[in-house]
Design a protein around this motif. Structure first.
Motif, PDB file in Angstrom:
ATOM      1  N   ASN A  80       8.856  78.472  37.556  1.00 49.97           N
ATOM      2  CA  ASN A  80       9.291  79.488  38.011  1.00 49.97           C
ATOM      3  C   ASN A  80      10.207  80.365  37.511  1.00 49.97           C
ATOM      4  O   ASN A  80      11.375  80.038  37.474  1.00 49.97           O
ATOM      5  CB  ASN A  80       9.199  79.622  39.033  1.00 49.97           C
ATOM      6  N   PRO A  81      10.315  80.341  36.310  1.00 46.72           N
ATOM      7  CA  PRO A  81      11.532  80.418  35.127  1.00 46.72           C
ATOM      8  C   PRO A  81      12.981  81.831  35.855  1.00 46.72           C
ATOM      9  O   PRO A  81      14.302  81.420  35.862  1.00 46.72           O
ATOM     10  CB  PRO A  81      11.247  80.725  33.780  1.00 46.72           C
ATOM     11  N   SER A  82      12.102  82.803  36.028  1.00 49.20           N
ATOM     12  CA  SER A  82      13.347  83.930  36.892  1.00 49.20           C
ATOM     13  C   SER A  82      13.854  83.682  38.053  1.00 49.20           C
ATOM     14  O   SER A  82      14.963  83.851  38.229  1.00 49.20           O
ATOM     15  CB  SER A  82      11.746  85.381  37.362  1.00 49.20           C
ATOM     16  N   LYS A  83      13.223  82.466  38.477  1.00 46.90           N
ATOM     17  CA  LYS A  83      14.413  81.645  39.717  1.00 46.90           C
ATOM     18  C   LYS A  83      15.703  81.322  38.997  1.00 46.90           C
ATOM     19  O   LYS A  83      16.377  80.830  39.754  1.00 46.90           O
ATOM     20  CB  LYS A  83      13.393  80.188  40.329  1.00 46.90           C
ATOM     21  N   TYR A  84      15.502  80.536  38.195  1.00 47.11           N
ATOM     22  CA  TYR A  84      16.752  79.375  37.543  1.00 47.11           C
ATOM     23  C   TYR A  84      17.586  80.352  36.636  1.00 47.11           C
ATOM     24  O   TYR A  84      18.352  79.585  36.360  1.00 47.11           O
ATOM     25  CB  TYR A  84      15.684  77.971  36.379  1.00 47.11           C
ATOM     26  N   GLU A  85      16.782  81.478  35.680  1.00 49.10           N
ATOM     27  CA  GLU A  85      17.566  82.045  34.675  1.00 49.10           C
ATOM     28  C   GLU A  85      19.364  83.229  35.282  1.00 49.10           C
ATOM     29  O   GLU A  85      18.636  83.154  36.899  1.00 49.10           O
ATOM     30  CB  GLU A  85      16.659  83.556  33.920  1.00 49.10           C
ATOM     31  N   ILE A 113      24.059  83.030  44.221  1.00 49.60           N
ATOM     32  CA  ILE A 113      24.414  84.153  45.680  1.00 49.60           C
ATOM     33  C   ILE A 113      22.811  84.512  45.933  1.00 49.60           C
ATOM     34  O   ILE A 113      21.945  85.227  44.796  1.00 49.60           O
ATOM     35  CB  ILE A 113      24.624  84.929  45.123  1.00 49.60           C
ATOM     36  N   ASP A 114      22.097  84.258  47.357  1.00 48.64           N
ATOM     37  CA  ASP A 114      20.958  84.883  47.296  1.00 48.64           C
ATOM     38  C   ASP A 114      19.615  84.027  46.712  1.00 48.64           C
ATOM     39  O   ASP A 114      19.039  84.768  45.524  1.00 48.64           O
ATOM     40  CB  ASP A 114      21.157  86.199  47.151  1.00 48.64           C
ATOM     41  N   GLY A 115      20.142  83.187  46.489  1.00 49.31           N
ATOM     42  CA  GLY A 115      19.407  82.593  45.409  1.00 49.31           C
ATOM     43  C   GLY A 115      18.858  82.675  43.956  1.00 49.31           C
ATOM     44  O   GLY A 115      18.381  82.185  42.934  1.00 49.31           O
ATOM     45  N   LYS A 116      20.343  82.743  43.155  1.00 51.91           N
ATOM     46  CA  LYS A 116      20.138  83.872  41.972  1.00 51.91           C
ATOM     47  C   LYS A 116      21.597  82.809  41.164  1.00 51.91           C
ATOM     48  O   LYS A 116      22.571  83.078  41.813  1.00 51.91           O
ATOM     49  CB  LYS A 116      20.173  84.684  41.591  1.00 51.91           C
ATOM     50  N   LEU A 117      21.355  82.523  40.337  1.00 53.26           N
ATOM     51  CA  LEU A 117      22.673  81.488  39.645  1.00 53.26           C
ATOM     52  C   LEU A 117      23.645  82.212  38.615  1.00 53.26           C
ATOM     53  O   LEU A 117      22.828  83.742  37.728  1.00 53.26           O
ATOM     54  CB  LEU A 117      22.230  80.858  37.991  1.00 53.26           C
ATOM     55  N   TRP A 132      35.845  87.476  41.709  1.00 58.28           N
ATOM     56  CA  TRP A 132      35.307  87.434  41.970  1.00 58.28           C
ATOM     57  C   TRP A 132      34.860  87.804  44.046  1.00 58.28           C
ATOM     58  O   TRP A 132      34.749  88.907  44.097  1.00 58.28           O
ATOM     59  CB  TRP A 132      33.626  86.882  41.567  1.00 58.28           C
ATOM     60  N   ASN A 133      35.331  86.303  43.923  1.00 56.14           N
ATOM     61  CA  ASN A 133      34.644  85.996  45.335  1.00 56.14           C
ATOM     62  C   ASN A 133      35.964  87.083  46.435  1.00 56.14           C
ATOM     63  O   ASN A 133      35.775  87.478  47.850  1.00 56.14           O
ATOM     64  CB  ASN A 133      35.537  84.556  46.180  1.00 56.14           C
ATOM     65  N   LYS A 134      36.939  87.913  46.108  1.00 50.96           N
ATOM     66  CA  LYS A 134      37.803  88.674  46.280  1.00 50.96           C
ATOM     67  C   LYS A 134      36.835  90.208  46.752  1.00 50.96           C
ATOM     68  O   LYS A 134      37.440  90.693  47.598  1.00 50.96           O
ATOM     69  CB  LYS A 134      39.267  89.006  46.002  1.00 50.96           C
ATOM     70  N   ASP A 135      36.294  89.973  46.019  1.00 49.84           N
ATOM     71  CA  ASP A 135      35.113  91.855  46.630  1.00 49.84           C
ATOM     72  C   ASP A 135      34.114  91.845  45.513  1.00 49.84           C
ATOM     73  O   ASP A 135      32.925  92.174  44.866  1.00 49.84           O
ATOM     74  CB  ASP A 135      35.909  92.457  44.918  1.00 49.84           C
ATOM     75  N   GLU A 136      32.890  90.173  46.166  1.00 46.73           N
ATOM     76  CA  GLU A 136      31.855  90.125  45.437  1.00 46.73           C
ATOM     77  C   GLU A 136      31.195  91.343  45.371  1.00 46.73           C
ATOM     78  O   GLU A 136      29.873  92.226  45.087  1.00 46.73           O
ATOM     79  CB  GLU A 136      31.276  88.990  46.022  1.00 46.73           C
ATOM     80  N   ALA A 137      30.922  91.793  47.009  1.00 43.84           N
ATOM     81  CA  ALA A 137      29.354  92.512  46.921  1.00 43.84           C
ATOM     82  C   ALA A 137      29.495  93.716  46.105  1.00 43.84           C
ATOM     83  O   ALA A 137      28.967  94.055  45.562  1.00 43.84           O
ATOM     84  CB  ALA A 137      29.470  93.442  48.748  1.00 43.84           C
ATOM     85  N   ASN A 138      31.301  94.478  45.975  1.00 45.33           N
ATOM     86  CA  ASN A 138      31.331  95.963  45.094  1.00 45.33           C
ATOM     87  C   ASN A 138      31.404  95.348  43.360  1.00 45.33           C
ATOM     88  O   ASN A 138      30.463  96.406  43.011  1.00 45.33           O
ATOM     89  CB  ASN A 138      32.799  96.638  45.186  1.00 45.33           C
TER      90      ASN A 138
END
Length: 153
Positions: A80-85, A113-117, A132-138
């Motif tokens: 499952n390459p797309s899981k780990y890329e 984040i949500d299973g992605k690197l 990044w952590n200060k405004d992650e969603a945006n």
């Protein structure tokens, strides 16, 4: 005639895959076609840390070479390459979100984040993961949009 059609179809498929592989290599953060500076993409998930891969345990996936610290990690990746890329072709997630730029990363600075690197730049007292952590969603939303401008693969 049927053999000729099969040959032509096969040839077109090979050329298309080669072009897609070249596009990936051109857009991804690779050096000599090696992703993540040779770090094992599966280790981020299974060991929760950055582990350098071994040259003798590697796999080519769509033109990009990934190295692994174990055969088990290599096998997991190939299933499952797309899981780990890494996201955004392995470029700094913060830079992709803040400016749409392709910025190098420190492979030891990452977040799942949500299973992605996601990988980040971290040099000279500038750890972009903290920003990044200060405004992650945006930033993630903007990074997703910006990456689509570079890569439609």
């Amino acid at each position: 005639m049927k053999k000729l059609l099969v040959f032509v179809s096969l040839f077109i498929s090979v050329v298309s895959f080669s072009q897609n592989d070249s596009k990936r290599v051109a857009q991804y953060n690779v050096e000599n076609k090696v992703a993540i500076q040779g770090y094992d993409p599966v280790a981020y998930f299974n060991q929760a840390k950055a582990i350098k891969g071994k040259k003798e345990i590697s796999a080519l996936y769509q033109g990009v070479i990934y190295k692994f610290s174990s055969n088990e990690n290599k096998d997991a990746f190939l299933k499952n390459p797309s899981k780990y890329e890494p996201q955004y072709g392995g470029w700094c997630a913060y830079a992709m979100g803040s400016s749409g730029g392709k910025v190098e990363i420190n492979p030891e600075t990452f977040k799942i984040i949500d299973g992605k690197l996601y990988l980040f730049y971290n040099e000279y007292f500038n750890n972009t993961l903290k920003s990044w952590n200060k405004d992650e969603a945006n930033l993630k939303s903007k990074a997703d949009t910006n990456w689509k401008k570079f890569y439609k693969g």
